[in-house]
Design an enzyme around this catalytic site. Structure first.
Site, PDB file in Angstrom:
ATOM      1  N   ASP A   1      12.937 -25.493  -4.492  1.00  0.00           N
ATOM      2  CA  ASP A   1      12.164 -25.293  -5.573  1.00  0.00           C
ATOM      3  C   ASP A   1      12.824 -25.127  -6.804  1.00  0.00           C
ATOM      4  O   ASP A   1      13.737 -24.095  -6.941  1.00  0.00           O
ATOM      5  CB  ASP A   1      11.001 -24.272  -5.273  1.00  0.00           C
ATOM      6  CG  ASP A   1       9.952 -24.975  -4.082  1.00  0.00           C
ATOM      7  OD1 ASP A   1       9.987 -26.020  -3.887  1.00  0.00           O
ATOM      8  OD2 ASP A   1       9.381 -24.306  -3.301  1.00  0.00           O
TER       9      ASP A   1
ATOM     10  N   GLU B   1      -0.336 -30.884  -1.187  1.00  0.00           N
ATOM     11  CA  GLU B   1      -0.536 -29.415  -1.004  1.00  0.00           C
ATOM     12  C   GLU B   1      -1.912 -29.085  -0.614  1.00  0.00           C
ATOM     13  O   GLU B   1      -3.019 -29.392  -1.266  1.00  0.00           O
ATOM     14  CB  GLU B   1      -0.400 -28.780  -2.412  1.00  0.00           C
ATOM     15  CG  GLU B   1       1.037 -28.733  -3.265  1.00  0.00           C
ATOM     16  CD  GLU B   1       0.964 -28.530  -4.485  1.00  0.00           C
ATOM     17  OE1 GLU B   1       0.001 -27.936  -5.064  1.00  0.00           O
ATOM     18  OE2 GLU B   1       2.154 -28.501  -5.108  1.00  0.00           O
TER      19      GLU B   1
END
Lengths: 219, 256
Positions: B12, B131
């Protein structure tokens, strides 16, 4: 003269026929010491020494891209003259006679056989996912073990595959390596004279993939 | 031999940094993403995912610079996600050396983008990023913007729709489990994996080797995304690979 020639980087011509990302192939070739040119014209194909035909996507679009740029005959000529040629993924599949992806479409017909959908079930009725994405070991045939292109490959050679269709060669002699996806046999490297095709992506297959490319630029 | 499970490191990114959060939030800087990507490549990771955590909140990113640098050292597939909105964004990142793109927010707003990307660049390049946040009744809702924004969409329905629209694979992140080290949301992975016939990458929550085993054996994950277990050296790629070999999980054989 000879010394000068040896110091020159081998020049590899990558065919751009409009549908794929050439960056990773050219980046990997530069990494192993080749000079790259991107070509899309018949006259460029005619004078090229090493040609790479990369490719992802649909067979029909690939052949259409080659046809639009009038590259089909020059590419076949290049191969008939036994000049080094490497088709990658769709580029390999286009070396076959025909494909059955969305209808029946003619290929470059360099190697006899067809491109067919990978069955989503194996002989033991076990299902698997399509596309086939991931790393698989390649198994060299007797011819493959003797072949220059696969010189540095060994029992641990694994390559990165991503495809929904596979090439089925009519003659075993054209198959240098296979892989097994859930026990479905898949041609991984095919060959005729100095023309090669690999179903996997050598440019994304770590050190073994780079080794294959190194051998190719030496041809 | 069944198919090999892919071991993927997920990095990330915020600005120029590799970061890690919990539930996709509370981000901490870990280091230079290129260094980590190179280390994972050399130790035999199968793929790398770069996810820009702020791009889709604040507009365009400098992720492209990171990708350009990484591909000079890393010769395995790189997936890039975060803030991609259009065909042009995808084309740009592919030109920087990405092999695939992961799209979440833009796909929920404009599902046809999935088909467009797939038709233009091949379905192998179109990763639908989902997600997922668990509802009280054991269903899951699709979130965007790193788990901040509700969409009202059902995860299972959206996964099936994504496949219909020609996505090549699904990156499935559990917002609830992400960064917690408590293991994957196994039920979620199993349900999604059973609903689609394209590969599913399980992401979010891997605390130890056994978590991977459960995600593969019980939940049929096709690939495992790992983040802080690698970033914080709780394990390494070689140990994970050896664990898989010892536990009948097929992975690529690799020697550094």
């Amino acid at each position: 003269m000879i010394l000068m020639f040896e110091n020159m980087k081998p020049k590899i011509s990558i065919v751009d026929y409009g549908l794929c990302n050439l960056y990773n192939v050219s980046n990997a070739l530069e990494h192993i010491g080749a000079e790259i040119e991107i070509i899309d014209k018949p006259k460029e194909v005619k004078i090229a020494k090493h040609i790479i035909l990369p490719g992802v996507g649909a067979f029909k679009n690939g052949m259409r891209g080659l046809k639009l740029r009038e590259l089909i005959d020059p590419l076949k000529e290049h191969i008939e003259k036994k000049r080094p040629f490497l088709g990658i993924c769709l580029g390999m599949q286009m070396m076959m006679s025909k494909s059955y992806e969305f209808g029946e479409i003619d290929g470059l017909d360099i190697i006899e056989g067809n491109v067919v959908k990978i069955p989503n079930i194996n002989s033991k009725n076990k299902h698997h996912k399509i596309p086939h994405i991931g790393w698989n070991k390649i198994f060299l045939s007797i011819d493959g073990k003797k072949n220059q292109l696969l010189k540095s490959q060994d029992k641990k050679s694994s390559m990165y595959f991503v495809h929904s269709y596979k090439a089925e060669c009519n003659k075993d002699e054209n198959i240098l390596a296979t892989t097994s996806y859930n026990d479905v046999n898949i041609a991984a490297v095919i060959n005729k004279d100095n023309a090669y095709g690999c179903q996997f992506h050598p440019e994304k297959s770590g050190k073994y993939g780079l080794e294959l490319l190194k051998q190719f630029i030496k041809l | 031999m069944t198919s090999n499970i892919r071991l993927i490191s997920r990095l990330d990114i915020k600005g120029p940094n590799l970061i890690k959060g919990i539930h996709l939030e509370g981000l901490r800087v870990i280091g230079n993403p290129n260094d980590y990507a190179k280390k994972y490549y050399e130790s035999g990771i199968d793929e790398i995912i770069y996810m820009d955590t702020v791009a889709s909140l604040y507009g365009r990113n400098n992720l492209s610079e990171i990708v350009k640098k990484t591909v000079k050292d890393v010769y395995v597939p790189i997936t890039v996600g975060g803030g991609l909105r259009s065909i042009d964004d995808v084309k740009y990142l592919l030109r920087c050396g990405a092999e695939k793109v992961a799209i979440n927010t833009a796909a929920t707003k404009n599902p046809e983008l999935i088909t467009e990307v797939s038709r233009k660049f091949g379905s192998q390049c179109m990763v639908l990023s989902i997600e997922a946040k668990r509802n009280e009744d054991s269903s899951w809702e699709v979130y965007t913007e790193n788990g901040r924004q509700k969409t009202g969409m059902s995860v299972l329905e959206w996964a099936k729709k994504g496949e219909e629209l020609e996505a090549g694979e699904i990156l499935l992140t559990s917002v609830d489990n992400e960064g917690t080290k408590k293991g994957f949301d196994y039920e979620l992975i199993k349900k999604v994996s059973e609903s689609v016939s394209i590969p599913v990458i399980a992401s979010g929550g891997m605390g130890c080797h056994e978590d991977l085993s459960k995600a593969v054996k019980d939940s049929s994950a096709d690939a495992i995304a790992m983040a802080d277990i690698l970033h914080y050296d709780r394990s390494d790629v070689e140990s994970i690979r050896n664990f898989c070999h010892a536990n009948d999980i097929n992975v690529r054989e690799y020697e550094a």
